[in-house]
Write a protein that holds these residues in place. Structure first.
Motif, PDB file in Angstrom:
ATOM      1  N   ASP A  58       0.832  -1.210   0.000  1.00 34.98           N
ATOM      2  CA  ASP A  58       0.000   0.000   0.000  1.00 34.98           C
ATOM      3  C   ASP A  58       0.866   1.260   0.000  1.00 34.98           C
ATOM      4  OD1 ASP A  58      -2.134  -1.709   0.112  1.00 34.98           O
ATOM      5  OD2 ASP A  58      -2.691  -1.231   2.173  1.00 34.98           O
ATOM      6  N   LYS A  59       1.905   1.244   0.821  1.00 41.02           N
ATOM      7  CA  LYS A  59       2.803   2.396   0.902  1.00 41.02           C
ATOM      8  C   LYS A  59       3.517   2.624  -0.429  1.00 41.02           C
ATOM      9  CE  LYS A  59       5.570   4.829   4.069  1.00 41.02           C
ATOM     10  NZ  LYS A  59       4.793   5.777   4.801  1.00 41.02           N
ATOM     11  N   PHE A  60       3.951   1.547  -1.079  1.00 38.50           N
ATOM     12  CA  PHE A  60       4.629   1.671  -2.367  1.00 38.50           C
ATOM     13  C   PHE A  60       3.697   2.285  -3.415  1.00 38.50           C
ATOM     14  CE2 PHE A  60       5.919   0.248  -6.554  1.00 38.50           C
ATOM     15  CZ  PHE A  60       7.257   0.610  -6.559  1.00 38.50           C
ATOM     16  N   VAL A  61       2.475   1.801  -3.469  1.00 39.52           N
ATOM     17  CA  VAL A  61       1.514   2.334  -4.448  1.00 39.52           C
ATOM     18  C   VAL A  61       1.256   3.807  -4.161  1.00 39.52           C
ATOM     19  CG1 VAL A  61      -0.877   2.185  -5.270  1.00 39.52           C
ATOM     20  CG2 VAL A  61       0.470   0.099  -4.959  1.00 39.52           C
ATOM     21  N   TYR A  62       1.056   4.139  -2.899  1.00 41.03           N
ATOM     22  CA  TYR A  62       0.798   5.534  -2.523  1.00 41.03           C
ATOM     23  C   TYR A  62       1.972   6.438  -2.936  1.00 41.03           C
ATOM     24  CZ  TYR A  62      -0.006   9.597   0.455  1.00 41.03           C
ATOM     25  OH  TYR A  62      -0.175  10.885   0.903  1.00 41.03           O
ATOM     26  N   LYS A  63       3.184   6.029  -2.573  1.00 42.92           N
ATOM     27  CA  LYS A  63       4.381   6.821  -2.912  1.00 42.92           C
ATOM     28  C   LYS A  63       4.584   6.891  -4.434  1.00 42.92           C
ATOM     29  CE  LYS A  63       6.366   8.008   0.979  1.00 42.92           C
ATOM     30  NZ  LYS A  63       6.478   9.428   1.314  1.00 42.92           N
ATOM     31  N   SER A  64       4.304   5.817  -5.123  1.00 43.59           N
ATOM     32  CA  SER A  64       4.470   5.795  -6.578  1.00 43.59           C
ATOM     33  C   SER A  64       3.476   6.742  -7.258  1.00 43.59           C
ATOM     34  CB  SER A  64       4.273   4.374  -7.116  1.00 43.59           C
ATOM     35  OG  SER A  64       5.262   3.520  -6.606  1.00 43.59           O
ATOM     36  N   LEU A  65       2.252   6.779  -6.751  1.00 51.59           N
ATOM     37  CA  LEU A  65       1.259   7.691  -7.335  1.00 51.59           C
ATOM     38  C   LEU A  65       1.621   9.148  -7.040  1.00 51.59           C
ATOM     39  CD1 LEU A  65      -2.055   5.697  -6.764  1.00 51.59           C
ATOM     40  CD2 LEU A  65      -0.643   5.858  -8.836  1.00 51.59           C
ATOM     41  N   GLN A  66       2.229   9.392  -5.887  1.00 48.14           N
ATOM     42  CA  GLN A  66       2.758  10.735  -5.618  1.00 48.14           C
ATOM     43  C   GLN A  66       3.861  11.085  -6.609  1.00 48.14           C
ATOM     44  OE1 GLN A  66       3.981  10.475  -1.453  1.00 48.14           O
ATOM     45  NE2 GLN A  66       2.303  11.846  -0.874  1.00 48.14           N
ATOM     46  N   LEU A  67       4.704  10.111  -6.891  1.00 45.45           N
ATOM     47  CA  LEU A  67       5.787  10.314  -7.858  1.00 45.45           C
ATOM     48  C   LEU A  67       5.215  10.637  -9.237  1.00 45.45           C
ATOM     49  CD1 LEU A  67       8.741  10.295  -8.765  1.00 45.45           C
ATOM     50  CD2 LEU A  67       8.605   7.774  -8.859  1.00 45.45           C
ATOM     51  N   THR A  68       4.133   9.968  -9.627  1.00 46.75           N
ATOM     52  CA  THR A  68       3.541  10.279 -10.936  1.00 46.75           C
ATOM     53  C   THR A  68       3.070  11.730 -10.979  1.00 46.75           C
ATOM     54  OG1 THR A  68       1.298   9.509 -10.387  1.00 46.75           O
ATOM     55  CG2 THR A  68       2.802   7.893 -11.363  1.00 46.75           C
ATOM     56  N   ASP A  69       2.541  12.233  -9.874  1.00 46.82           N
ATOM     57  CA  ASP A  69       2.128  13.646  -9.827  1.00 46.82           C
ATOM     58  C   ASP A  69       3.333  14.565 -10.022  1.00 46.82           C
ATOM     59  OD1 ASP A  69      -0.579  13.127  -9.436  1.00 46.82           O
ATOM     60  OD2 ASP A  69      -0.400  13.159  -7.241  1.00 46.82           O
ATOM     61  N   GLU A  70       4.439  14.236  -9.356  1.00 45.91           N
ATOM     62  CA  GLU A  70       5.664  15.036  -9.517  1.00 45.91           C
ATOM     63  C   GLU A  70       6.136  15.021 -10.971  1.00 45.91           C
ATOM     64  OE1 GLU A  70       8.805  14.825  -6.307  1.00 45.91           O
ATOM     65  OE2 GLU A  70       7.593  13.057  -5.786  1.00 45.91           O
ATOM     66  N   LEU A  71       6.093  13.856 -11.581  1.00 45.18           N
ATOM     67  CA  LEU A  71       6.539  13.737 -12.969  1.00 45.18           C
ATOM     68  C   LEU A  71       5.643  14.530 -13.918  1.00 45.18           C
ATOM     69  CD1 LEU A  71       7.498   9.964 -12.962  1.00 45.18           C
ATOM     70  CD2 LEU A  71       9.063  11.899 -13.222  1.00 45.18           C
ATOM     71  N   VAL A  72       4.350  14.492 -13.678  1.00 51.02           N
ATOM     72  CA  VAL A  72       3.420  15.268 -14.509  1.00 51.02           C
ATOM     73  C   VAL A  72       3.706  16.753 -14.347  1.00 51.02           C
ATOM     74  CG1 VAL A  72       0.985  15.941 -14.762  1.00 51.02           C
ATOM     75  CG2 VAL A  72       1.610  13.526 -14.630  1.00 51.02           C
ATOM     76  N   ASN A  73       3.953  17.184 -13.119  1.00 53.22           N
ATOM     77  CA  ASN A  73       4.278  18.601 -12.891  1.00 53.22           C
ATOM     78  C   ASN A  73       5.565  19.016 -13.598  1.00 53.22           C
ATOM     79  OD1 ASN A  73       1.999  19.035 -11.339  1.00 53.22           O
ATOM     80  ND2 ASN A  73       3.037  18.604  -9.408  1.00 53.22           N
ATOM     81  N   LEU A  74       6.468  18.046 -13.822  1.00 51.27           N
ATOM     82  CA  LEU A  74       7.703  18.318 -14.556  1.00 51.27           C
ATOM     83  C   LEU A  74       7.531  18.087 -16.064  1.00 51.27           C
ATOM     84  CD1 LEU A  74      10.255  16.634 -12.117  1.00 51.27           C
ATOM     85  CD2 LEU A  74       9.974  19.093 -12.545  1.00 51.27           C
ATOM     86  N   GLY A  75       6.317  17.710 -16.461  1.00 53.97           N
ATOM     87  CA  GLY A  75       6.024  17.517 -17.881  1.00 53.97           C
ATOM     88  C   GLY A  75       6.363  16.141 -18.424  1.00 53.97           C
ATOM     89  N   ASN A  76       6.614  15.189 -17.546  1.00 52.40           N
ATOM     90  CA  ASN A  76       6.978  13.850 -17.993  1.00 52.40           C
ATOM     91  C   ASN A  76       5.785  12.894 -17.867  1.00 52.40           C
ATOM     92  OD1 ASN A  76       8.200  11.433 -18.637  1.00 52.40           O
ATOM     93  ND2 ASN A  76      10.079  11.888 -17.504  1.00 52.40           N
ATOM     94  N   PHE A  77       4.791  13.080 -18.747  1.00 53.66           N
ATOM     95  CA  PHE A  77       3.617  12.202 -18.749  1.00 53.66           C
ATOM     96  C   PHE A  77       4.011  10.764 -19.080  1.00 53.66           C
ATOM     97  CE2 PHE A  77       1.384  16.203 -19.184  1.00 53.66           C
ATOM     98  CZ  PHE A  77       0.226  15.979 -18.449  1.00 53.66           C
ATOM     99  N   TYR A  78       4.994  10.630 -19.963  1.00 58.39           N
ATOM    100  CA  TYR A  78       5.394   9.307 -20.432  1.00 58.39           C
ATOM    101  C   TYR A  78       5.850   8.415 -19.275  1.00 58.39           C
ATOM    102  CZ  TYR A  78       7.855   5.617 -22.884  1.00 58.39           C
ATOM    103  OH  TYR A  78       8.281   4.394 -23.321  1.00 58.39           O
ATOM    104  N   LEU A  79       6.747   8.917 -18.443  1.00 60.20           N
ATOM    105  CA  LEU A  79       7.257   8.116 -17.338  1.00 60.20           C
ATOM    106  C   LEU A  79       6.185   7.903 -16.268  1.00 60.20           C
ATOM    107  CD1 LEU A  79       9.868   6.665 -16.936  1.00 60.20           C
ATOM    108  CD2 LEU A  79      10.731   8.599 -15.648  1.00 60.20           C
ATOM    109  N   ALA A  80       5.355   8.919 -16.038  1.00 62.61           N
ATOM    110  CA  ALA A  80       4.243   8.756 -15.100  1.00 62.61           C
ATOM    111  C   ALA A  80       3.330   7.628 -15.575  1.00 62.61           C
ATOM    112  CB  ALA A  80       3.466  10.064 -14.975  1.00 62.61           C
ATOM    113  N   ASP A  81       3.077   7.587 -16.867  1.00 58.53           N
ATOM    114  CA  ASP A  81       2.239   6.540 -17.441  1.00 58.53           C
ATOM    115  C   ASP A  81       2.900   5.169 -17.312  1.00 58.53           C
ATOM    116  OD1 ASP A  81      -0.123   5.720 -18.915  1.00 58.53           O
ATOM    117  OD2 ASP A  81       1.215   5.385 -20.617  1.00 58.53           O
TER     118      ASP A  81
END
Length: 187
Positions: A58-81
């Motif tokens: 659960d913690k990994f999924v939560y942290k990973s989804l936070q990371l996807t938000d950071e990546l989107v904010n940096l313009g990296n939709f590809y890696l977030a996806d």
């Protein structure tokens, strides 16, 4: 140069390892450095397995989804996806986490103006709900439905200017879907 995401990951604590890999991913994104897909996928998937083995899924999924938000904010939709795709395949046996990942996938598609992707993940969520009614809360289903209505509206309004697609349905089909979605939303 290609940044090695899993470098310096000789940590005993999975959270320290995740933090290090997160830093490497953010650094690579900021530097616009290439990241080899297969190495990234292997690294991230094995880290997920390590967290799951230590009962921290659960913690990994939560942290990973936070990371996807950071990546989107940096313009990296590809890696977030890519992260979400890994999580979708890995969390199939954990409905709660799978639901969170599907909702994130739909959110990413909405932010990236991918209306067909929004429809896909809404249907994925609906199917998950059919399999396990308790898995999806009313509020998350309603939020997904609202995204779906917006995407259908965009598709209908821009139908004539959409690129030729091999499996594009007639405009009336999308109108029907929109009507049914609005009815579902009103229930």
């Amino acid at each position: 140069t290609n940044i090695t995401l899993c470098k310096n990951t000789n940590f005993n604590n999975p959270m320290e390892k995740f933090s290090n890999i997160r830093r490497n991913i953010i650094e690579a994104t900021k530097e616009n450095a290439p990241i080899e897909n297969s190495l990234f996928d292997d690294c991230f998937a094995s880290l997920y397995d390590e967290f799951k083995q230590n009962s921290y899924e659960d913690k990994f999924v939560y942290k990973s989804l936070q990371l996807t938000d950071e990546l989107v904010n940096l313009g990296n939709f590809y890696l977030a996806d890519r992260i979400c795709n890994i999580l979708t395949s890995k969390t199939q046996d954990n409905i709660k986490n799978l639901k969170s990942v599907i909702l994130k996938q739909q959110e990413l598609r909405e932010k990236n103006n991918d209306d067909f992707g929004v429809l896909y993940f809404h249907n994925y969520l609906k199917n998950l709900c059919r399999k396990n009614i308790k898995a999806v809360t009313f509020s998350s289903l309603l939020k997904s439905l609202q995204c779906n209505i917006k995407a259908l509206t965009n598709i209908i309004e821009n139908y004539d200017s959409l690129p030729e697609r091999k499996h594009l349905k007639p405009k009336n089909e999308y109108l029907k879907y929109l009507i049914f979605s609005k009815i579902d939303s009103a229930k």
